[in-house]
Scaffold this motif. Structure first.
Motif, PDB file in Angstrom:
ATOM      1  N   LEU A   1       4.319   7.335  -4.546  1.00  0.00           N
ATOM      2  CA  LEU A   1       4.307   5.965  -5.058  1.00  0.00           C
ATOM      3  C   LEU A   1       5.368   5.102  -4.362  1.00  0.00           C
ATOM      4  O   LEU A   1       5.157   3.906  -4.118  1.00  0.00           O
ATOM      5  N   GLU A   2       6.484   5.701  -4.042  1.00  0.00           N
ATOM      6  CA  GLU A   2       7.549   4.954  -3.369  1.00  0.00           C
ATOM      7  C   GLU A   2       7.153   4.574  -1.940  1.00  0.00           C
ATOM      8  O   GLU A   2       7.605   3.551  -1.403  1.00  0.00           O
ATOM      9  N   ASN A   3       6.317   5.394  -1.333  1.00  0.00           N
ATOM     10  CA  ASN A   3       5.893   5.140   0.051  1.00  0.00           C
ATOM     11  C   ASN A   3       4.480   4.559   0.138  1.00  0.00           C
ATOM     12  O   ASN A   3       3.846   4.614   1.198  1.00  0.00           O
ATOM     13  N   ILE A   4       4.018   4.008  -0.974  1.00  0.00           N
ATOM     14  CA  ILE A   4       2.645   3.532  -1.039  1.00  0.00           C
ATOM     15  C   ILE A   4       2.394   2.332  -0.124  1.00  0.00           C
ATOM     16  O   ILE A   4       1.261   2.058   0.284  1.00  0.00           O
ATOM     17  N   ASN A   5       3.450   1.596   0.222  1.00  0.00           N
ATOM     18  CA  ASN A   5       3.288   0.410   1.070  1.00  0.00           C
ATOM     19  C   ASN A   5       2.839   0.757   2.476  1.00  0.00           C
ATOM     20  O   ASN A   5       2.413  -0.128   3.241  1.00  0.00           O
ATOM     21  N   ASN A   6       2.927   2.019   2.848  1.00  0.00           N
ATOM     22  CA  ASN A   6       2.489   2.448   4.172  1.00  0.00           C
ATOM     23  C   ASN A   6       0.962   2.533   4.266  1.00  0.00           C
ATOM     24  O   ASN A   6       0.422   2.737   5.362  1.00  0.00           O
ATOM     25  N   LEU A   7       0.288   2.424   3.126  1.00  0.00           N
ATOM     26  CA  LEU A   7      -1.171   2.530   3.088  1.00  0.00           C
ATOM     27  C   LEU A   7      -1.808   1.141   3.075  1.00  0.00           C
ATOM     28  O   LEU A   7      -1.315   0.226   2.409  1.00  0.00           O
ATOM     29  N   GLU A   8      -2.915   1.046   3.788  1.00  0.00           N
ATOM     30  CA  GLU A   8      -3.620  -0.250   3.790  1.00  0.00           C
ATOM     31  C   GLU A   8      -4.257  -0.488   2.432  1.00  0.00           C
ATOM     32  O   GLU A   8      -4.119  -1.578   1.861  1.00  0.00           O
ATOM     33  N   ASN A   9      -4.996   0.536   1.957  1.00  0.00           N
ATOM     34  CA  ASN A   9      -5.554   0.443   0.602  1.00  0.00           C
ATOM     35  C   ASN A   9      -4.765   1.421  -0.267  1.00  0.00           C
ATOM     36  O   ASN A   9      -4.931   2.624  -0.174  1.00  0.00           O
ATOM     37  N   LYS A  10      -3.954   0.881  -1.103  1.00  0.00           N
ATOM     38  CA  LYS A  10      -3.016   1.711  -1.883  1.00  0.00           C
ATOM     39  C   LYS A  10      -3.720   2.586  -2.911  1.00  0.00           C
ATOM     40  O   LYS A  10      -3.159   3.571  -3.383  1.00  0.00           O
ATOM     41  N   ASN A  11      -4.950   2.268  -3.252  1.00  0.00           N
ATOM     42  CA  ASN A  11      -5.678   3.098  -4.218  1.00  0.00           C
ATOM     43  C   ASN A  11      -6.119   4.432  -3.618  1.00  0.00           C
ATOM     44  O   ASN A  11      -6.529   5.337  -4.337  1.00  0.00           O
ATOM     45  N   ASP A  12      -6.022   4.523  -2.282  1.00  0.00           N
ATOM     46  CA  ASP A  12      -6.401   5.776  -1.628  1.00  0.00           C
ATOM     47  C   ASP A  12      -5.463   6.925  -2.016  1.00  0.00           C
ATOM     48  O   ASP A  12      -5.801   8.099  -1.836  1.00  0.00           O
TER      49      ASP A  12
ATOM     50  N   ASP B   1      -4.867  -0.973 -10.645  1.00  0.00           N
ATOM     51  CA  ASP B   1      -5.044  -1.294  -9.232  1.00  0.00           C
ATOM     52  C   ASP B   1      -3.680  -1.171  -8.562  1.00  0.00           C
ATOM     53  O   ASP B   1      -2.786  -1.989  -8.798  1.00  0.00           O
ATOM     54  N   LEU B   2      -3.534  -0.162  -7.753  1.00  0.00           N
ATOM     55  CA  LEU B   2      -2.236   0.087  -7.138  1.00  0.00           C
ATOM     56  C   LEU B   2      -1.921  -0.877  -5.998  1.00  0.00           C
ATOM     57  O   LEU B   2      -0.817  -0.830  -5.431  1.00  0.00           O
ATOM     58  N   ASN B   3      -2.836  -1.732  -5.676  1.00  0.00           N
ATOM     59  CA  ASN B   3      -2.536  -2.791  -4.710  1.00  0.00           C
ATOM     60  C   ASN B   3      -1.635  -3.844  -5.345  1.00  0.00           C
ATOM     61  O   ASN B   3      -1.051  -4.669  -4.625  1.00  0.00           O
TER      62      ASN B   3
END
Length: 266
Positions: free
Chosen positions: A89-100, A169-171
C-alpha cells in the motif's frame, strides 16, 4: 505358716505373670509391626499421591507453555503478511492502476487466514474463535491454580482488511490511507494478542518452576525418610518403652517374693 508354701505360691504367681507378660509382649510386638506397616504404607501412598499430582501439574503446565509458543510463532508469521500488505500500500503510487494490487493483497490475506485456522493444539483452535467451538477461552488447570485467557479471533483482522481494500477504489489516496490505517490497527491488535500470550506463558513457566521445585523437595524428603522413617522411629520408641516396662514388672514381682520370704524368715 509354711514358708515354702508362700514361696511356691508367689513363684507360681510370678510364673503366671511372666507368661501373661510374654503373651502381652508378643501381642504388643504384633501391634507395633502392624503399626509400622500401616505407617510405611501411609507414607508411601502419600508420597505417590503427591508425586503423581505434581507430575500431572507439570504436564498440564507444559501443555500450556506449548500452546503459548505455537500461538506466538503463528502470530509472528501473520505479522509478516501484514507488513507485506502495508509495504504494498505504501508503494502503490508506482502502479498505473492502483486497484491491480488488490489480488496480491488478497493472496496475503488468504495466507494470513490459513495460519489462523491451522494453528491448533490437540485439535483446539488457538487463534480462531468459532461459534461451534466448545469454549471461547484457553484454560490450563492444575490442582493448585487455574490459568485462563480469552481465545483470540485473528481471522477477523483479515476480514476487516479485505473489506476495506476490496470495497474501495485504491486510485483514491484517501481510500489507500484508510486501508493502511486498518492494516496498522490490525497489526497493533495482533501485537496485543502476542503480548497476552507472553504474559500467559510467563505465569505458566513460573508455576511450572514451582511445581518442579516441589517435586525435587518431595524426592529429597522421601530419600531422607528412607534412612530416617518417622513411623519406624515411633514404633521403635514404643517397643523400647514396652520392653522396659516389662522388665520393671518382672523385677517388681521378684522383689515382692524375696521381700515376703525374708520377712517370714526373720
Amino acid at each position: 505358716m509354711d514358708v515354702n508354701a508362700i514361696n511356691n505360691n508367689n513363684i507360681s504367681s510370678l510364673n503366671t505373670s511372666v507368661s501373661s507378660l510374654q503373651s502381652e509382649r508378643s501381642s504388643s510386638k504384633s501391634r507395633i509391626e502392624n503399626s509400622e506397616k500401616e505407617a510405611l504404607n501411609l507414607n508411601i501412598n502419600n508420597y505417590n499421591k503427591q508425586r503423581d499430582e505434581l507430575s500431572l501439574n507439570v504436564q498440564s503446565l507444559n501443555d500450556g507453555i506449548a500452546i503459548t509458543k505455537i500461538a506466538q510463532n503463528s502470530i509472528e508469521k501473520q505479522q509478516d503478511y501484514l507488513k507485506n500488505i502495508q509495504n504494498k500500500l505504501e508503494n502503490i503510487n508506482n502502479l498505473e492502476n492502483k486497484n491491480d494490487i488488490k489480488q496480491s493483497i488478497n493472496e496475503d490475506l488468504r495466507a494470513f487466514n490459513q495460519i489462523a485456522y491451522e494453528t491448533k493444539y490437540q485439535r483446539e483452535n488457538l487463534l480462531v474463535n468459532n461459534y461451534n467451538d466448545e469454549k471461547n477461552s484457553i484454560d490450563i488447570n492444575t490442582s493448585f491454580v487455574n490459568f485462563s485467557m480469552d481465545k483470540p479471533n485473528t481471522a477477523s483482522f483479515a476480514n476487516d482488511i479485505f473489506e476495506s481494500i476490496n470495497n474501495s477504489d485504491l486510485n483514491n489516496s484517501l481510500n489507500v490511507n484508510n486501508s493502511m490505517d486498518k492494516v496498522a490497527s490490525s497489526s497493533s491488535k495482533l501485537q496485543n494478542i502476542y503480548d497476552q500470550f507472553t504474559d500467559f506463558g510467563n505465569k505458566l513457566e513460573e508455576s511450572a518452576r514451582d511445581s518442579i521445585k516441589e517435586q525435587i523437595d518431595l524426592f529429597n524428603q522421601n530419600k531422607i525418610n528412607k534412612d530416617k522413617n518417622f513411623g519406624k522411629e515411633s514404633s521403635d520408641f514404643s517397643k523400647t518403652n514396652v520392653n522396659a516396662n516389662a522388665g520393671y514388672l518382672a523385677a517388681s514381682q521378684a522383689n515382692i517374693v524375696q521381700e515376703q520370704s525374708v520377712r517370714l524368715l526373720s
